[in-house]
Scaffold this motif. Structure first.
Motif, PDB file in Angstrom:
ATOM      1  N   SER A  15      -4.927   1.223  -8.204  1.00 43.74           N
ATOM      2  CA  SER A  15      -5.842   1.179  -7.043  1.00 43.74           C
ATOM      3  C   SER A  15      -6.190  -0.264  -6.722  1.00 43.74           C
ATOM      4  O   SER A  15      -6.197  -1.130  -7.606  1.00 43.74           O
ATOM      5  N   ARG A  16      -6.463  -0.540  -5.440  1.00 43.41           N
ATOM      6  CA  ARG A  16      -6.841  -1.898  -5.041  1.00 43.41           C
ATOM      7  C   ARG A  16      -8.166  -2.309  -5.659  1.00 43.41           C
ATOM      8  O   ARG A  16      -8.478  -3.492  -5.782  1.00 43.41           O
ATOM      9  N   THR A  17      -9.004  -1.306  -6.054  1.00 45.11           N
ATOM     10  CA  THR A  17     -10.301  -1.633  -6.663  1.00 45.11           C
ATOM     11  C   THR A  17     -10.142  -2.274  -8.034  1.00 45.11           C
ATOM     12  O   THR A  17     -11.084  -2.859  -8.568  1.00 45.11           O
ATOM     13  N   GLN A  18      -8.938  -2.146  -8.627  1.00 45.11           N
ATOM     14  CA  GLN A  18      -8.680  -2.770  -9.924  1.00 45.11           C
ATOM     15  C   GLN A  18      -8.150  -4.195  -9.761  1.00 45.11           C
ATOM     16  O   GLN A  18      -7.861  -4.844 -10.748  1.00 45.11           O
ATOM     17  N   GLN A  26      -6.103 -12.855  -9.676  1.00 48.08           N
ATOM     18  CA  GLN A  26      -5.882 -12.058 -10.909  1.00 48.08           C
ATOM     19  C   GLN A  26      -4.418 -12.134 -11.318  1.00 48.08           C
ATOM     20  O   GLN A  26      -3.524 -12.055 -10.484  1.00 48.08           O
ATOM     21  N   HIS A  46      -8.320  -8.150  -7.887  1.00 51.46           N
ATOM     22  CA  HIS A  46      -9.170  -9.177  -7.277  1.00 51.46           C
ATOM     23  C   HIS A  46      -8.354 -10.452  -7.098  1.00 51.46           C
ATOM     24  O   HIS A  46      -7.298 -10.619  -7.723  1.00 51.46           O
ATOM     25  N   VAL A  89      -6.483  -9.277  -1.392  1.00 50.23           N
ATOM     26  CA  VAL A  89      -6.620  -7.813  -1.534  1.00 50.23           C
ATOM     27  C   VAL A  89      -7.338  -7.319  -0.302  1.00 50.23           C
ATOM     28  O   VAL A  89      -8.417  -7.785   0.040  1.00 50.23           O
ATOM     29  N   LYS A  90      -6.725  -6.376   0.392  1.00 47.67           N
ATOM     30  CA  LYS A  90      -7.305  -5.832   1.606  1.00 47.67           C
ATOM     31  C   LYS A  90      -7.267  -4.310   1.560  1.00 47.67           C
ATOM     32  O   LYS A  90      -6.338  -3.733   0.996  1.00 47.67           O
ATOM     33  N   ALA A  91      -8.269  -3.692   2.176  1.00 51.02           N
ATOM     34  CA  ALA A  91      -8.307  -2.217   2.251  1.00 51.02           C
ATOM     35  C   ALA A  91      -7.468  -1.759   3.411  1.00 51.02           C
ATOM     36  O   ALA A  91      -7.290  -2.473   4.384  1.00 51.02           O
ATOM     37  N   GLN A  95       0.824  -1.197   0.000  1.00 47.45           N
ATOM     38  CA  GLN A  95       0.000   0.000   0.000  1.00 47.45           C
ATOM     39  C   GLN A  95       0.865   1.257   0.000  1.00 47.45           C
ATOM     40  O   GLN A  95       0.582   2.216  -0.741  1.00 47.45           O
TER      41      GLN A  95
END
Length: 499
Positions: free
Chosen positions: A470-473, A478, A475, A496-498, A328
């Motif tokens: 971004s982590r939103t891209q 992948q 999964h 994947v963690k926020a 991150q």
């Protein structure tokens, strides 16, 4: 005492059993004078002692004693019992026998109630009867053992240990250490070839192969009376060897033992061992392989787990969280760097456009001024020539001379003025070129290839068409490409963690 006459040996009297101790003492007192001159066989004398004991102690009583030694032969169990004072000095001792026809029932009941086998160094409450044998001497015949007393004594000892550790400031001493930021080296104390150690090593070896963590194993026995001393020795030796090799302390000390009999836990309730664990200069994680019962090591350790598998799982989770946090930070640094590069490139382009526009405008203005001045000079010269031509012939020579002089002056002025203009223009062009080169160098310093050489990496999708920022891209599972300074690597997203 006078030396007895051997001739009276055949007339030696044999004592008969007394009905009670008082009667026997009375009869012995009456016969004291006669016994002084009587020779008895040892067997006769000991038989009399046996009869006195049977007559006096013909009932069963409950006796509290400590088992100093215990052995078994042919199904019979032989005890060495003792009583100690507050200083640990033995003040009474005798032998005890648990015969085969009662041993199985008594021992099974004890193990069911306490969860541990009968062993030495335990304080027990025994139901006994006194016995004396002419050949084997005095002993107690054990009829029963009260397991509730032993459980209460163990609980009392445990509570005393907790109170002592609390009073000495040791109970929570190790818990004051923060969890290590990075777990690189771990000392592991465990029984050799234990099942729990195998479960621990299965995951630990994978972490070691990946270079994420290094484990240093030391072994000790975790059951039996000598277990606490062996564990203490293993801890001290492990710390010393690690310091001699690496010149520093490990990040973590782990003490593990797999599942086993509940009674084996009692061996770990040792004050000296607990104090040593509490005083360790690094956090101590304990996984003793139990879920309900606690041992004193659970009380003093930095963190306690039910099983060795949960200990290694916690280490693995800690390292995974550290890697996620690092990624991150890397993504944030990359995004910030990209923004700075974009802003610098935009500023450079704007400044370059401004410089080019200013330079072009200045050149155009200078060119116009030069052309206008040259035209003005030509016009003035032509007027002067026409005026001189109209003058009289007498003044022709003077006019011509004056004209030539004026033309020479005008030509010199024009050349000097043009040179000055050209020199100023050249300086401005040179300065503009320098500014452009400086801005070009700034742009080149922030180009992506240079950033990659500094240790950063770009993350693109599987088709290498899109940069992932971004982590939103992302999964799970992948496939991505990692762009480095000298090539690419293909990787798979595991989690994947926020933040």
């Amino acid at each position: 005492m006078r030396k007895p006459k051997l001739s009276n040996a055949k007339q030696a009297q044999v004592l008969t059993p007394a009905k009670d101790l008082a009667t026997l003492e009375a009869e012995l007192a009456e016969q004291e004078d006669h016994l002084e001159n009587t020779v008895l066989r040892l067997s006769d004398y000991l038989t009399a002692v046996d009869m006195v004991i049977k007559q006096t102690f013909d009932h069963r009583v409950w006796v509290k004693a400590e088992i100093r030694n215990l052995s078994s032969k042919g199904g019979h169990y032989y005890f060495e019992l003792a009583e100690k004072d507050d200083d640990g000095k033995v003040v009474a001792s005798c032998r005890g026998n648990l015969w085969r026809f009662k041993a199985a029932r008594v021992l099974a009941k004890f193990e069911r109630a306490t969860g541990m086998p009968l062993d030495r160094d335990l304080t027990v409450l025994l139901k006994v009867s006194a016995g004396f044998h002419a050949q084997y001497g005095f002993s107690l015949t054990i009829e029963d053992i009260d397991p509730s007393y032993t459980l209460g004594d163990l609980a009392r000892q445990y509570a005393q240990m907790v109170d002592r550790l609390t009073g000495e400031g040791l109970l929570t001493l190790n818990q004051q250490f923060p969890t290590p930021f990075d777990i690189e080296h771990v000392l592991v104390i465990a029984p050799e070839k234990a099942a729990g150690l195998g479960d621990f090593q299965a995951d630990a070896d994978r972490l070691a192969e990946a270079g994420a963590c290094h484990f240093h194993y030391h072994h000790a026995t975790f059951q039996g009376n000598h277990a606490p001393a062996e564990i203490r020795e293993a801890i001290v030796n492990a710390q010393q060897q690690f310091h001699d090799t690496y010149g520093r302390l490990p990040d973590l000390l782990v003490i593990i033992r797999g599942g086993g009999a509940v009674g084996d836990l009692a061996y770990l309730n040792d004050y000296e061992l607990a104090a040593l664990v509490a005083e360790q200069p690094v956090p101590v994680w304990v996984g003793i392989g139990h879920e309900r019962d606690k041992v004193i090591l659970d009380e003093v350790a930095h963190t306690s787990f039910d099983t060795p598998s949960k200990v290694i799982a916690a280490i693995r989770l800690h390292l995974a969280q550290l890697v996620t946090q690092t990624l991150q930070y890397q993504s944030q640094i990359k995004q910030a760097t990209q923004r700075q590069l974009n802003m610098a490139e935009q500023r450079a382009e704007r400044q370059l456009s401004q410089i080019q526009a200013q330079t072009t405008g200045q050149l155009t203005a200078l060119q116009k001024d030069s052309n206008h001045a040259w035209l003005s000079i030509q016009q003035s010269a032509q007027r002067q020539v026409k005026q001189a031509a109209r003058q009289t012939a007498e003044l022709n020579t003077q006019i011509q001379a004056a004209s030539y002089q004026q033309l020479s002056i005008a030509s010199t002025y024009s050349n000097n003025h043009r040179k000055a203009i050209m020199h100023s223009t050249q300086q401005q062009l040179t300065q503009a070129q320098r500014n452009s080169e400086h801005l070009r160098d700034i742009v080149l310093l922030h180009r992506p290839s240079r950033i990659l050489k500094q240790g950063y990496a770009l993350l693109t999708d599987e088709k290498d068409k899109q940069t992932l920022t971004s982590r939103t891209q992302l999964h799970n599972e992948q496939m991505v490409h990692i762009v480095l300074k000298d090539g690419k690597a293909k990787a798979q997203i595991m989690d994947v963690k926020a933040t």
